[in-house]
Design an enzyme around this catalytic site. Structure first.
Site, PDB file in Angstrom:
ATOM      1  CD1 TRP A 184      -2.667   1.520   1.185  1.00  0.00           C
ATOM      2  CD2 TRP A 184      -1.647   2.359   2.199  1.00  0.00           C
ATOM      3  NE1 TRP A 184      -3.495   2.159   1.140  1.00  0.00           N
ATOM      4  CE2 TRP A 184      -2.172   2.890   1.929  1.00  0.00           C
ATOM      5  CE3 TRP A 184      -0.451   2.405   2.880  1.00  0.00           C
ATOM      6  CZ2 TRP A 184      -2.799   5.093   1.956  1.00  0.00           C
ATOM      7  CZ3 TRP A 184       0.096   4.364   3.257  1.00  0.00           C
ATOM      8  CH2 TRP A 184      -1.553   5.377   2.830  1.00  0.00           C
TER       9      TRP A 184
ATOM     10  CG  ASP B 265      -4.576  -5.007  -0.371  1.00  0.00           C
ATOM     11  OD1 ASP B 265      -6.012  -6.264  -0.424  1.00  0.00           O
ATOM     12  OD2 ASP B 265      -3.706  -4.968  -0.753  1.00  0.00           O
ATOM     13  CG  ASP B 266      -7.047   2.734  -0.091  1.00  0.00           C
ATOM     14  OD1 ASP B 266      -6.569   3.284   0.654  1.00  0.00           O
ATOM     15  OD2 ASP B 266      -7.461   3.578   0.595  1.00  0.00           O
ATOM     16  CG  PHE B 267     -11.720   1.417   5.316  1.00  0.00           C
ATOM     17  CD1 PHE B 267     -11.911   0.286   5.649  1.00  0.00           C
ATOM     18  CD2 PHE B 267     -12.049   3.301   5.035  1.00  0.00           C
ATOM     19  CE1 PHE B 267     -13.475   0.908   6.299  1.00  0.00           C
ATOM     20  CE2 PHE B 267     -13.444   2.996   5.893  1.00  0.00           C
ATOM     21  CZ  PHE B 267     -14.366   1.732   6.450  1.00  0.00           C
TER      22      PHE B 267
END
Length: 225
Positions: free
Chosen positions: A150, A169-171
């Site tokens: 990330w 994968d970033d919220f």
């Protein structure tokens, strides 16, 4: 094996402020509404060396932005002769002096590893990055202590201006898709990756719009139609 590409082309942001990307993303019915609501993309990479960007990223990990900037300010004050301390200066700085700036023990170790890898050439210069693919840079840089995929993806987007990076994968990116698509739950990373294949070669801009959609939802100004 590190893959090298022979393109020194400037970031897409320098070639037309992402207008072509916006036209492409409007083909997606969900992103079309986001682009219409948010307006033109204003993503503008910061002109920093990757080494500096990585050190700053470590400083900001798991810390509020203002606190991280205060810590970085004390760190920079240790090296008044430099706008940002070069790797050799960091390696010459005592661990206790860095800890006194507010860095945790693990962050000191990570920053010193970044400096060591930069001095040894593993962390490429901005100029050298133009000869490396996104995948090659990720492969190289995740070998550094404290640097994950990330973090490298953020470097690719916000420092190097790479146009086709989707941090699944970033919220915030996943939350943005959830909001924009009117879903009850965030998509899984693999689901978002599959959806994002249609957004290539402009997935960085798609991510930017999804971040904005998530932010707007917090302010209750974005509603899926």
């Amino acid at each position: 094996m590190v893959e090298i590409v022979g393109t020194g082309a400037p970031p897409a942001a320098a070639n037309g402020a992402w207008a072509k990307a916006e036209r492409h993303l409007r083909r997606d019915p969900v992103l079309r509404r986001v682009v219409k609501r948010i307006g033109p993309c204003t993503l503008e990479p910061v002109q920093r060396e990757p080494y500096e960007a990585l050190v700053r990223a470590i400083a900001h990990q798991q810390v509020h932005g203002r606190a991280a900037e205060a810590i970085l300010g004390r760190f920079l004050a240790l090296h008044p002769a430099h706008a940002f301390p070069p790797p050799e200066a960091v390696l010459a700085t005592g661990v206790e002096a860095m800890r006194a700036c507010g860095f945790s023990q693990s962050k000191v170790a990570a920053i010193r590893d970044i400096a060591e890898k930069a001095a040894g050439g593993l962390v490429p210069t901005r100029e050298a990055c133009a000869r490396l693919t996104d995948a090659a840079l990720i492969e190289r840089l995740v070998a550094i202590r404290g640097v994950g995929r990330w973090t490298v993806e953020m470097l690719l987007i916000f420092t190097l201006g790479r146009p086709d990076v989707l941090p699944v994968d970033d919220f915030g990116v996943r939350e943005g898709w959830k909001v924009a698509a009117g879903l009850e739950a965030q998509p899984k990373p693999k689901e978002l990756a599959a959806l994002g294949e249609a957004w290539a070669p402009w997935r960085s801009v798609a991510a930017w719009y999804l971040w904005r959609a998530a932010d707007a939802a917090k302010r209750s100004v974005f509603k899926p139609q």
